[in-house]
Design an enzyme around this catalytic site. Structure first.
Site, PDB file in Angstrom:
ATOM      1  N   GLU A 128       0.822  -1.208   0.000  1.00  0.00           N
ATOM      2  CA  GLU A 128       0.000   0.000   0.000  1.00  0.00           C
ATOM      3  C   GLU A 128       0.854   1.255   0.000  1.00  0.00           C
ATOM      4  OE1 GLU A 128      -2.315  -3.408   1.025  1.00  0.00           O
ATOM      5  OE2 GLU A 128      -0.481  -2.654   1.945  1.00  0.00           O
ATOM      6  N   THR A 129       1.902   1.271   0.837  1.00  0.00           N
ATOM      7  CA  THR A 129       2.773   2.444   0.887  1.00  0.00           C
ATOM      8  C   THR A 129       3.560   2.591  -0.403  1.00  0.00           C
ATOM      9  OG1 THR A 129       2.977   2.182   3.283  1.00  0.00           O
ATOM     10  CG2 THR A 129       4.584   3.609   2.198  1.00  0.00           C
ATOM     11  N   CYS A 166       5.152   0.819 -14.439  1.00  0.00           N
ATOM     12  CA  CYS A 166       5.289   1.334 -13.074  1.00  0.00           C
ATOM     13  C   CYS A 166       4.986   0.196 -12.094  1.00  0.00           C
ATOM     14  CB  CYS A 166       4.365   2.527 -12.848  1.00  0.00           C
ATOM     15  SG  CYS A 166       2.613   2.096 -12.585  1.00  0.00           S
ATOM     16  N   CYS A 181       9.645 -10.471   7.792  1.00  0.00           N
ATOM     17  CA  CYS A 181      10.706 -10.741   8.759  1.00  0.00           C
ATOM     18  C   CYS A 181      10.146 -11.402  10.008  1.00  0.00           C
ATOM     19  CB  CYS A 181      11.406  -9.434   9.137  1.00  0.00           C
ATOM     20  SG  CYS A 181      12.155  -8.575   7.734  1.00  0.00           S
TER      21      CYS A 181
END
Length: 339
Positions: A128-129, A166, A181
């Site tokens: 999203e970011t 893109c 992680c």
């Protein structure tokens, strides 16, 4: 100060002219975790003129294995990462123009920062970011350097708004759920390799060596001793909402849905303040005491142990509730504290 960068200017592709370009540049780094802290230190030492550093979190002991800017003291104090990073980076180079943003990356903040920047580094952990960075990049014609790592592997690619594919064009071929992680772990060399490759692409751009930029997505695995490159030119989508024939830049259109988010790879939900409601640190402290919470206050946040959860309320009105991954539950707990 000419001696400071002498070894870098001896490298012919950079030279004095390229170093001047690096020094005159301004970069934005989204995220100050493993990748962000490594990138920030490398680019500070390389002589970049101005850095904008965005991060919404604070230092924890689990960060210290791979996030090179931080210390045990930072973790003990639960210092915001941008605050701890500023202390370290300014000790490395006093003439650095450094701006820290202890907040969630909103569309308005992203648009403001990209207009001030020569390029943007992705050091975040979620699609999203990255879609938000990508929309701003294409809209304002500024490049961004994608980077991701987990386990012993990493992926890097410089997205340059030049009519090619893109990041949004790639979404159909990217996995819907990624390892993180927190689920499969990570080794520090994978972080350092990814950050090094990202910084190299940035140095190429800032020093004027645009033709040397990578043309394919690079993937490596340090443990398996493998690497490969993937061409993405043919993935270009003419109907893409970001880079297609009729762009609308959807990630730059803020909605109420963005007020609640599960933090990637963590048992935590982040809640953003409604623009019509102002809650201060004093309000958070008082509300916590009213529900019988264990309260800890710092200059940057109020931590509450309440209703069976650890909650951290920041000065910008954000709250992170640990121990849950359900947005509905997060909303319920938030309103139980603040009404």
């Amino acid at each position: 100060m000419s001696e400071r960068y002498s070894r870098q200017t001896l490298f012919k592709p950079i030279g004095l002219q390229g170093q001047a370009g690096i020094h005159e540049s301004a970069i934005t780094i989204i995220g100050c975790g493993a990748l962000g802290s490594a990138i920030a230190e490398t680019m500070t030492r390389a002589g970049v003129g101005e850095i904008h550093l965005v991060d919404r979190d604070y230092v924890e002991f689990s960060n210290l294995q791979r996030q090179q800017l931080f210390t045990e003291e930072d973790a003990e104090k639960m210092l915001p990462k941008v605050v701890a990073a500023e202390k370290r980076l300014m000790a490395i180079r006093k003439d650095l123009r450094l701006h820290g943003y202890l907040e969630n990356l909103s569309a308005s903040l992203m648009e403001m920062l990209i207009q001030k920047s020569t390029l943007v580094f992705d050091a975040t952990d979620n699609f999203e970011t990255r879609l938000l960075i990508n929309d701003a990049s294409v809209k304002y014609g500024k490049p961004w350097i994608y980077g991701a790592c987990v386990g012993s592997s990493g992926v890097v690619f410089p997205f340059v708004p030049d009519g090619n594919s893109c990041f949004r064009c790639l979404i159909p071929v990217l996995p819907a759920v990624n390892d993180t992680c927190d689920t499969v772990g990570i080794i520090s060399p994978a972080v350092q390799m990814t950050a090094a490759l990202q910084c190299t692409e940035a140095l190429k751009w800032l020093s004027g060596n645009h033709g040397a930029m990578r043309k394919k997505v690079h993937h490596f695995n340090l443990w398996d001793n493998t690497q490969f490159d993937i061409g993405i030119a043919r993935i270009k989508n003419k109907a893409c909402e970001t880079c297609g024939e009729n762009p609308v830049f959807p990630s730059l259109q803020q909605t109420s849905d963005s007020l609640y988010a599960v933090l990637c790879g963590r048992e935590a939900v982040q809640i953003l303040p409604d623009s019509k409601r102002t809650i201060t640190l004093d309000d958070a402290e008082n509300a916590g005491r009213q529900v019988g919470a264990e309260v800890k206050r710092t200059p940057y946040f109020v931590q509450l142990h309440a209703l069976g959860h650890r909650m951290v309320f920041f000065g910008d009105g954000r709250m992170i509730i640990h121990g849950i991954r359900n947005i509905t539950e997060g909303r319920r707990l938030y309103h139980q504290i603040f009404g």
